[in-house]
Design a protein around this motif. Structure first.
Motif, PDB file in Angstrom:
ATOM      1  N   LEU A 149      -8.905   1.108   0.546  1.00 14.98           N
ATOM      2  CA  LEU A 149      -7.927   2.202   0.503  1.00 14.98           C
ATOM      3  C   LEU A 149      -7.645   2.656  -0.931  1.00 14.98           C
ATOM      4  O   LEU A 149      -7.647   3.847  -1.239  1.00 14.98           O
ATOM      5  CB  LEU A 149      -6.620   1.760   1.183  1.00 14.98           C
ATOM      6  CG  LEU A 149      -5.473   2.771   1.151  1.00 14.98           C
ATOM      7  CD1 LEU A 149      -5.831   4.045   1.906  1.00 14.98           C
ATOM      8  CD2 LEU A 149      -4.203   2.164   1.733  1.00 14.98           C
ATOM      9  N   ASN A 168      -8.141   3.612   5.650  1.00 15.65           N
ATOM     10  CA  ASN A 168      -7.024   2.674   5.677  1.00 15.65           C
ATOM     11  C   ASN A 168      -7.490   1.266   6.041  1.00 15.65           C
ATOM     12  O   ASN A 168      -7.208   0.762   7.122  1.00 15.65           O
ATOM     13  CB  ASN A 168      -5.957   3.164   6.668  1.00 15.65           C
ATOM     14  CG  ASN A 168      -4.643   2.419   6.503  1.00 15.65           C
ATOM     15  OD1 ASN A 168      -4.356   1.881   5.431  1.00 15.65           O
ATOM     16  ND2 ASN A 168      -3.863   2.360   7.563  1.00 15.65           N
ATOM     17  N   LEU A 225      -7.552   9.394   5.475  1.00 11.20           N
ATOM     18  CA  LEU A 225      -6.781   8.146   5.546  1.00 11.20           C
ATOM     19  C   LEU A 225      -7.144   7.270   6.735  1.00 11.20           C
ATOM     20  O   LEU A 225      -7.285   6.056   6.601  1.00 11.20           O
ATOM     21  CB  LEU A 225      -5.281   8.464   5.607  1.00 11.20           C
ATOM     22  CG  LEU A 225      -4.555   8.622   4.274  1.00 11.20           C
ATOM     23  CD1 LEU A 225      -3.074   8.811   4.535  1.00 11.20           C
ATOM     24  CD2 LEU A 225      -4.782   7.398   3.395  1.00 11.20           C
ATOM     25  N   LEU A 277       1.117   3.585  -3.029  1.00 11.32           N
ATOM     26  CA  LEU A 277       0.039   4.455  -3.502  1.00 11.32           C
ATOM     27  C   LEU A 277       0.370   5.929  -3.347  1.00 11.32           C
ATOM     28  O   LEU A 277      -0.321   6.780  -3.898  1.00 11.32           O
ATOM     29  CB  LEU A 277      -1.251   4.138  -2.734  1.00 11.32           C
ATOM     30  CG  LEU A 277      -1.810   2.734  -2.988  1.00 11.32           C
ATOM     31  CD1 LEU A 277      -2.867   2.393  -1.967  1.00 11.32           C
ATOM     32  CD2 LEU A 277      -2.382   2.653  -4.397  1.00 11.32           C
ATOM     33  N   ASP A 334      -4.464 -10.414   0.668  1.00  8.27           N
ATOM     34  CA  ASP A 334      -4.744 -10.072   2.062  1.00  8.27           C
ATOM     35  C   ASP A 334      -4.632 -11.301   2.963  1.00  8.27           C
ATOM     36  O   ASP A 334      -4.225 -11.208   4.117  1.00  8.27           O
ATOM     37  CB  ASP A 334      -6.143  -9.446   2.177  1.00  8.27           C
ATOM     38  CG  ASP A 334      -6.363  -8.829   3.551  1.00  8.27           C
ATOM     39  OD1 ASP A 334      -5.492  -8.048   3.989  1.00  8.27           O
ATOM     40  OD2 ASP A 334      -7.379  -9.153   4.186  1.00  8.27           O
ATOM     41  N   LEU A 357      -1.978  -4.584   2.273  1.00  9.05           N
ATOM     42  CA  LEU A 357      -2.793  -3.678   1.459  1.00  9.05           C
ATOM     43  C   LEU A 357      -3.272  -2.449   2.220  1.00  9.05           C
ATOM     44  O   LEU A 357      -4.100  -1.690   1.737  1.00  9.05           O
ATOM     45  CB  LEU A 357      -3.997  -4.434   0.875  1.00  9.05           C
ATOM     46  CG  LEU A 357      -3.608  -5.572  -0.090  1.00  9.05           C
ATOM     47  CD1 LEU A 357      -4.827  -6.396  -0.452  1.00  9.05           C
ATOM     48  CD2 LEU A 357      -2.955  -5.006  -1.342  1.00  9.05           C
ATOM     49  N   THR A 358      -2.748  -2.262   3.437  1.00  8.87           N
ATOM     50  CA  THR A 358      -3.058  -1.038   4.178  1.00  8.87           C
ATOM     51  C   THR A 358      -1.740  -0.441   4.661  1.00  8.87           C
ATOM     52  O   THR A 358      -0.705  -1.095   4.626  1.00  8.87           O
ATOM     53  CB  THR A 358      -3.946  -1.328   5.406  1.00  8.87           C
ATOM     54  OG1 THR A 358      -3.336  -2.372   6.156  1.00  8.87           O
ATOM     55  CG2 THR A 358      -5.345  -1.724   5.005  1.00  8.87           C
ATOM     56  N   LEU A 359      -1.827   0.808   5.118  1.00  5.71           N
ATOM     57  CA  LEU A 359      -0.619   1.445   5.647  1.00  5.71           C
ATOM     58  C   LEU A 359      -0.375   0.915   7.056  1.00  5.71           C
ATOM     59  O   LEU A 359      -1.308   0.821   7.852  1.00  5.71           O
ATOM     60  CB  LEU A 359      -0.804   2.964   5.677  1.00  5.71           C
ATOM     61  CG  LEU A 359      -1.030   3.600   4.309  1.00  5.71           C
ATOM     62  CD1 LEU A 359      -1.397   5.076   4.470  1.00  5.71           C
ATOM     63  CD2 LEU A 359       0.196   3.461   3.432  1.00  5.71           C
ATOM     64  N   GLN A 368       0.593   6.267   8.292  1.00  7.85           N
ATOM     65  CA  GLN A 368      -0.189   7.367   7.716  1.00  7.85           C
ATOM     66  C   GLN A 368       0.566   8.687   7.767  1.00  7.85           C
ATOM     67  O   GLN A 368       0.492   9.483   6.839  1.00  7.85           O
ATOM     68  CB  GLN A 368      -1.523   7.482   8.452  1.00  7.85           C
ATOM     69  CG  GLN A 368      -2.431   6.304   8.165  1.00  7.85           C
ATOM     70  CD  GLN A 368      -3.758   6.443   8.878  1.00  7.85           C
ATOM     71  OE1 GLN A 368      -4.255   7.538   9.072  1.00  7.85           O
ATOM     72  NE2 GLN A 368      -4.327   5.314   9.269  1.00  7.85           N
ATOM     73  N   ALA A 399       0.787  -1.234   0.000  1.00  2.00           N
ATOM     74  CA  ALA A 399       0.000   0.000   0.000  1.00  2.00           C
ATOM     75  C   ALA A 399       0.826   1.296   0.000  1.00  2.00           C
ATOM     76  O   ALA A 399       0.404   2.270  -0.627  1.00  2.00           O
ATOM     77  CB  ALA A 399      -0.975  -0.001   1.177  1.00  2.00           C
TER      78      ALA A 399
END
Lengths: 486, 110
Positions: free
Chosen positions: B47, B35, B31, A74, A217, A224-226, A233, A71
């Motif tokens: 996201l 997220n 976010l 992005l 996932d 797939l996320t921060l 973030q 992620a």
């Protein structure tokens, strides 16, 4: 394999021929050579602006980041979008000022605004210092792409020599017109290829996008996320903002602005370019597909993921086409970088040493600098090792230090003195150098701070030092006199 | 070349230009909410879908700003070269100032 070689060769020749044809009907004065006589319409400026964004970094690095980091990749999508909305306001102002004053480089802009040749010299030195590693990276990328796409038949070293030769020839002859013509070919190809890969690969391996992302996932939770720490973030937000303001402090973007025929070109582009750069998304999809299909590439090898999955999936002729597109993503930005650096070397550095030289001489010096710069970059690409990567990471922070002085120069007269601008830039650059050479981060400097602050991009610190010095020096110096009104 | 002599301060800003801040606020400010992976939107992790949505919104917002600037005469298409296309056909670029003067004239006229 032979077929992929043939395709690579064909496109290489087409790029050179297009580059040479672009000169037709134009006498190459410095203004023609550097900024196309300021006569480019929407399409060419669009292609130049987009052409500098789809570099080998996006092609290999974008997929490599999605492959290796997930992620956080992005951020590329975000900063490009925000940079375009900023461009709507920033670029017409720069263009309007440059028109009629005969400005051809970024340093020219600072000289004219602040009436300070010394500041111009500093800006030129900073610009060239940031451009050379960028050029080195394009050459290295070109080497990787050709070696991969030719299934090892051409070594990276041979590819880099050929690429450098081609760049020198068409840049010396056609200048920025050559870049614009090859950019048209490049964008058509990259668009088609990236969309096909980004659509086909996820569907081929997983049946649908949803299935692919669900599988990722499951296999790599959190990919797939921060994450909560590290590329978190606050890292994401600070990096996006820093790179957004940094984009138009790159000297080659500045020069690209001058090529436009009218200022509305930029306003129209600000609407179209966010949509256009969505293509980056398909580069990410390719990288995501590769995480499960060709696992195990670690560190710098992640950049090879796009070609590894392509070779596993497609016939050699298709790999040849991908390689040809990749080849062009190295040549087009490479040529813009060369022109910009050569122009600043001649007009802003050579001329400050030999102030009496004629416009014609400066033009000749600029073109003479092209082989010198290109061969130096080639030397660094062949012998520089990993130090280059560190330099490039520094490059973004280096040029971003010009942003405060740039923004504060707008209006009828600059809001700060040339001395303040000069001092701010020097202080900022010293901070960047100190940070980069010591390899520190905010977390290492102050471990007791909250995680959110620790994850901030370290470039923020240099920019703060820069701004503080500007404020401090401004207390003691006067800004330039008000512009004469008629 | 007097065409580009320095000109008095111009009024180029309008309140609706602040719309251009929306993408940054939405994209980055949202976010902590966005997220997450699920729900997938059109097969994309939430996201990614969130960010893509804002990219599309950015294009729309910039198109609206351009439209409003055109209506207000702020997006004048000044063409390089002597006398070509000054004033965007609104007949205000004449007289002393050329290009910039015309933009200001339109701003003040409102």
């Amino acid at each position: 394999m032979t077929i992929s070689l043939a395709i690579l060769g064909t496109f290489f020749v087409i790029a050179i021929v297009l580059g040479l044809l672009a000169k037709r009907g134009h006498a190459m004065t410095l203004e023609q050579w550097s900024v196309g006589g300021r006569g480019f319409g929407s399409l060419f400026v669009f292609l130049l602006m987009a052409g500098e964004i789809y570099t080998t970094f996006t092609f290999l690095g974008g997929s490599g980041w999605a492959y290796g980091k997930g992620a956080p990749a992005l951020y590329i999508l975000c900063y490009l979008t925000l940079a375009y909305s900023l461009s709507y306001f920033l670029l017409p102002a720069i263009w309007r000022y440059a028109r009629g004053r005969g400005l051809v480089s970024q340093a020219d802009f600072f000289i004219a605004k602040y009436e300070s040749p010394a500041l111009g010299l500093l800006v030129a030195v900073v610009g060239v210092a940031a451009l050379v590693p960028y050029l080195v990276l394009q050459l290295k990328g070109l080497g990787i792409i050709v070696a991969e796409a030719s299934y090892g038949a051409i070594t990276p070293v041979t590819a880099m020599w050929c690429g450098t030769g081609a760049l020198i020839v068409y840049v010396v002859v056609s200048g920025v017109r050559g870049s614009a013509w090859t950019a048209a070919l490049k964008d058509a190809m990259i668009l088609a290829i990236v969309v096909v890969m980004g659509t086909y690969l996820p569907l081929h391996y997983h049946g649908s996008y949803g299935a692919m992302f669900a599988a990722i996932d499951t296999a790599k939770p959190g990919f797939l996320t921060l994450p909560a720490a590290g590329m978190s973030q606050s890292w994401f937000i600070s990096t996006v903002l820093l790179t957004t303001v940094g984009v138009y402090t790159w000297p080659q973007f500045f020069a690209g602005v001058y090529t436009a025929r009218s200022e509305n070109v930029f306003r129209k582009n600000a609407v179209m370019l966010p949509l256009y750069q969505l293509v980056v998304l398909f580069v990410f999809f390719t990288g995501f597909a590769a995480t499960l299909a060709v696992p195990g590439l670690i560190g710098a090898d992640a950049d090879l993921s796009l070609f590894r999955i392509a070779k596993m999936t497609f016939a050699p002729w298709a790999v040849g086409m991908i390689g040809a597109a990749g080849l062009l993503t190295a040549l087009v930005p490479g040529s813009m970088l060369l022109i910009t650096a050569a122009t600043m070397l001649a007009k802003n550095i050579y001329r400050s040493v030999a102030p009496k030289s004629s416009e014609r001489t400066v033009g000749l010096v600029a073109r003479g600098m092209v082989p010198v710069l290109a061969l130096s970059a080639l030397y660094l690409a062949l012998h520089g090792g990993q130090a280059i990567v560190a330099l490039l990471l520094m490059g973004y922070n280096v040029v971003t230090q010009l942003f405060p002085a740039l923004v504060l120069s707008f209006g009828d007269r600059p809001r700060i003195s040339a001395t303040a601008a000069l001092a701010g830039i020097i202080a900022g650059e010293c901070t960047v150098a100190a940070i980069s050479l010591s390899g520190t981060s905010i977390g290492k400097l102050a471990p007791s701070l909250p995680q959110m602050v620790k994850d901030l991009n370290i470039g923020v610190v240099a920019l703060l030092v820069n701004a503080t010095v500007i404020v401090a020096v401004s207390l003691f110096t006067r800004r330039p006199a008000a512009a004469r009104t008629e | 070349m007097p065409a580009d002599a320095p000109v008095p301060p111009r009024r180029r800003w309008r309140a609706y230009h602040a719309l251009a801040l929306l993408p940054a606020i939405g994209m980055l400010g949202g976010l902590s909410f966005a997220n997450r992976v699920y729900p997938l939107v059109l097969g994309l992790p939430f996201l990614i879908a969130w960010l893509v949505g804002w990219v599309l919104a950015t294009a729309a917002i910039m198109a609206i700003i351009l439209k409003l600037d055109r209506v207000n005469g702020l997006a004048t298409d000044e063409v390089q070269g002597e006398g070509a296309g000054w004033g965007d056909g609104e007949g205000e670029g004449s007289g002393e100032g050329k290009g910039k003067g015309s933009a200001e004239g339109k701003g003040k006229a409102r």
